[in-house]
Design a protein around this motif. Structure first.
Motif, short mmCIF file in Angstrom:
data_model
loop_
_atom_site.label_atom_id
_atom_site.label_comp_id
_atom_site.label_asym_id
_atom_site.label_seq_id
_atom_site.Cartn_x
_atom_site.Cartn_y
_atom_site.Cartn_z
N THR A 124 0.87 -1.19 0.00
CA THR A 124 0.00 0.00 0.00
C THR A 124 0.90 1.23 0.00
O THR A 124 2.12 1.13 0.18
CB THR A 124 -0.91 0.03 1.23
N PRO A 125 0.34 2.45 -0.18
CA PRO A 125 1.18 3.65 -0.14
C PRO A 125 2.04 3.75 1.11
O PRO A 125 3.21 4.13 1.05
CB PRO A 125 0.16 4.78 -0.22
N ALA A 126 1.47 3.39 2.28
CA ALA A 126 2.23 3.46 3.52
C ALA A 126 3.38 2.46 3.53
O ALA A 126 4.50 2.78 3.92
CB ALA A 126 1.31 3.21 4.71
N ASP A 127 3.10 1.25 3.09
CA ASP A 127 4.11 0.20 3.05
C ASP A 127 5.22 0.56 2.06
O ASP A 127 6.41 0.44 2.35
CB ASP A 127 3.46 -1.13 2.67
N ASN A 128 4.82 1.01 0.89
CA ASN A 128 5.80 1.35 -0.15
C ASN A 128 6.65 2.56 0.22
O ASN A 128 7.79 2.70 -0.24
CB ASN A 128 5.09 1.60 -1.48
N ALA A 129 6.11 3.46 1.06
CA ALA A 129 6.86 4.65 1.49
C ALA A 129 7.85 4.33 2.60
O ALA A 129 8.70 5.15 2.93
CB ALA A 129 5.90 5.75 1.93
N GLY A 130 7.72 3.14 3.21
CA GLY A 130 8.66 2.73 4.24
C GLY A 130 8.20 2.93 5.67
O GLY A 130 9.01 2.84 6.60
N LEU A 131 6.89 3.17 5.90
CA LEU A 131 6.40 3.25 7.26
C LEU A 131 6.53 1.89 7.94
O LEU A 131 6.39 0.86 7.29
CB LEU A 131 4.95 3.72 7.30
N LYS A 132 6.78 1.91 9.25
CA LYS A 132 7.04 0.67 9.97
C LYS A 132 6.24 0.61 11.26
O LYS A 132 5.76 1.63 11.77
CB LYS A 132 8.53 0.53 10.29
N ALA A 133 6.11 -0.62 11.78
CA ALA A 133 5.48 -0.80 13.08
C ALA A 133 6.21 0.02 14.13
O ALA A 133 7.44 0.13 14.12
CB ALA A 133 5.49 -2.28 13.47
N ASN A 134 5.45 0.65 15.01
CA ASN A 134 5.94 1.46 16.12
C ASN A 134 6.31 2.89 15.72
O ASN A 134 6.75 3.66 16.57
CB ASN A 134 7.12 0.81 16.84
N ASP A 135 6.17 3.26 14.44
CA ASP A 135 6.33 4.66 14.06
C ASP A 135 5.26 5.49 14.77
O ASP A 135 4.09 5.10 14.82
CB ASP A 135 6.18 4.85 12.55
N THR A 136 5.65 6.63 15.30
CA THR A 136 4.70 7.54 15.93
C THR A 136 4.27 8.61 14.93
O THR A 136 5.13 9.27 14.33
CB THR A 136 5.33 8.23 17.16
N ILE A 137 2.97 8.76 14.75
CA ILE A 137 2.43 9.79 13.85
C ILE A 137 2.22 11.06 14.67
O ILE A 137 1.31 11.14 15.50
CB ILE A 137 1.12 9.34 13.19
N VAL A 138 3.10 12.03 14.50
CA VAL A 138 3.07 13.25 15.31
C VAL A 138 2.10 14.28 14.74
O VAL A 138 1.41 14.98 15.47
CB VAL A 138 4.49 13.84 15.42
N LYS A 139 2.04 14.38 13.40
CA LYS A 139 1.14 15.33 12.75
C LYS A 139 0.52 14.68 11.52
O LYS A 139 1.16 13.86 10.86
CB LYS A 139 1.90 16.60 12.31
N ILE A 140 -0.72 15.04 11.25
CA ILE A 140 -1.37 14.70 9.99
C ILE A 140 -1.73 16.02 9.33
O ILE A 140 -2.59 16.75 9.82
CB ILE A 140 -2.62 13.83 10.19
N GLY A 141 -1.06 16.31 8.23
CA GLY A 141 -1.21 17.65 7.65
C GLY A 141 -0.64 18.66 8.61
O GLY A 141 0.51 18.54 9.07
N GLU A 142 -1.42 19.65 8.99
CA GLU A 142 -0.98 20.66 9.95
C GLU A 142 -1.54 20.40 11.34
O GLU A 142 -1.34 21.20 12.25
CB GLU A 142 -1.42 22.06 9.47
#
Length: 455
Positions: A124-142
């Motif tokens: 998926t886009p997330a997988d192909n971009a290199g996101l991994k388990a335990n990554d913290t999402i600090v911001k979505i957009g602004e």
């Protein structure tokens, strides 16, 4: 006039909530008069606070949004898996379990108060971009995610196909945030994929448990066996976040001929359900290895637990997530929904894996992960059920184990290597370990057959 109109709205809201109490079970004999009075006082307090805010808050308040936020706060205070689903979120959930949705393709949760990736969905886009388990999402957009629930985050991450969303990620070992701009796409979530990785040895991956997973799996078996006989199987449930309980049960049933698969225990009799295997096991004698890891949760753990307790196969990998609760989705008026934890489940031997997980029979860390995290602590870096805020303690549910168990239950297509699946599996040490074990089993079985024929 404006004040009286707003007061009338709040009074109406309070009256509706009050009259709704009996239908929600507050008139039950289990609820004392004192407890009912406390509930009424708290609802009155809520109404008063809402009235004060609406009259005095620095900006005009949207009543619907505020009440929705209050409901979300109520559910998040109970456990990390209960949530209020807005009409849009409820529709998204229905689409996802039916087989597709539009987004970036990640499973998320709240860990230590932070929005955290459980696992990206494969290809998926997330997988192909290199996101991994335990990554913290600090911001979505602004928008910062400090006070954002998983359902709110899902709403922010999904959108029309082709549109972009930028997320700011922090990963252990990084000094600064890193921005990922992802293009939303239709996430088909093909739940079953398969390929022969050696003569007679099939590799089958289930990415999550959707409404059609078992049908796809049976169709995949038929397709595989058109080319050669399945002599052994590797069932890959790594990074499978779960899904529908009935699909997990029916998949486990394909490997078992009798006995318990799982049972659930809740507060009411109708939540106490026993699921047993049927005699017509499709692959009840084929040597089996099940791969699991920290991203294997819920329905995946039901399958692994049943296989392990019946000694039907070998569980290989690393300890699983540890989600031992069952959620029921209840439609609400206006198209919304309520996802509520209604029961806990137990493996055939009576184990609760809540906040404990399934410990593999053979523990094999993923080598690529070790190489990337050699200066960090081991697999504890991955989020598990025990890391989630307000998770149920395993000790709290030991008393639910006692349940009389009846003897009977109550009532992929094959793909070629155009996607590079075989080349990826050749670099996967856990798959290679499973393959070597099954080769040994097949060799031993062949030798025994030869000796028997000579006699």
């Amino acid at each position: 006039m404006k004040f009286h109109k707003k007061l009338h709205i709040l009074t109406f809201l309070f009256v509706v909530m009050t009259f709704a109490l009996p239908s929600l079970g507050f008139s039950s004999p289990e609820v004392s008069q004192k407890e009912r009075e406390q509930i009424y006082r708290k609802l009155e307090l809520f109404s008063n606070v809402l009235s004060i805010l609406q009259e005095n808050y620095v900006e005009e308040i949207n009543i619907e949004e505020v009440v929705d936020g209050a409901i979300n706060g109520l559910l998040l205070s109970l456990d990390p898996h209960s949530s209020y689903l807005s009409p849009e979120s409820f529709q998204d959930l229905q689409e996802e379990t039916s087989g597709s949705f539009t987004g970036i393709g990640i499973e998320i949760t709240i860990k230590n108060g932070k929005l955290t990736v459980v696992s990206p969905i494969e290809d998926t886009p997330a997988d192909n971009a290199g996101l991994k388990a335990n990554d913290t999402i600090v911001k979505i957009g602004e928008r910062w995610t400090d006070d954002m629930s998983p359902m709110e985050a899902v709403k922010e991450l999904r959108g029309p196909k082709g549109s972009e969303v930028t997320i700011s990620i922090h990963r252990q070992g990084w000094e600064d945030l890193k921005e990922f701009t992802l293009v939303r796409d239709i996430i088909p979530v093909q739940s079953v994929r398969s390929v022969f990785i050696d003569e007679g040895i099939a590799y089958v991956r289930i990415t999550n448990f959707q409404s059609h997973t078992t049908d796809d799996y049976i169709e995949m078996l038929a397709t595989l066996q058109e080319s050669q006989t399945i002599m052994a199987m590797i069932l890959d449930l790594r990074n499978n976040p779960g899904g529908l309980l009935n699909q997990a049960v029916s998949i486990a049933d394909l490997f078992l001929e009798s006995g318990l698969i799982v049972y659930t225990k809740g507060r009411t009799e109708e939540q106490n359900i026993v699921f047993a295997a049927h005699q017509s096991g499709t692959l009840s004698e084929v040597p089996l290895i099940v791969l699991v890891n920290e991203g294997s949760a819920s329905a995946s753990e039901i399958v692994a637990g049943a296989i392990q307790d019946h000694k039907r196969g070998i569980i290989l990998g690393t300890r699983t997530f540890g989600k031992g609760s069952v959620q029921t989705v209840i439609p609400l008026q206006g198209g919304a929904g309520l996802r509520m934890t209604t029961a806990k489940y137990f493996t055939p031997s009576g184990r609760s894996i809540q906040a404990q997980g399934i410990v593999p029979d053979i523990e094999v860390p993923y080598i690529a992960y070790i190489a990337e995290q050699e200066n960090e602590q081991s697999s504890s870096a991955f989020p598990r059920e025990a890391d989630l805020r307000n998770h149920f303690l395993n000790s709290e549910i030991e008393k639910l184990k006692e349940l009389s168990v009846p003897e009977e239950s109550p009532s992929l297509d094959q793909i070629d290597d155009k996607d590079g699946i075989l080349s990826r599996l050749e670099k996967d040490n856990q798959v290679q370990m499973a393959l070597n074990i099954l080769k040994g089993v097949n060799l031993l079985s062949s030798d025994k057959a030869d000796l028997k024929s000579q006699k």
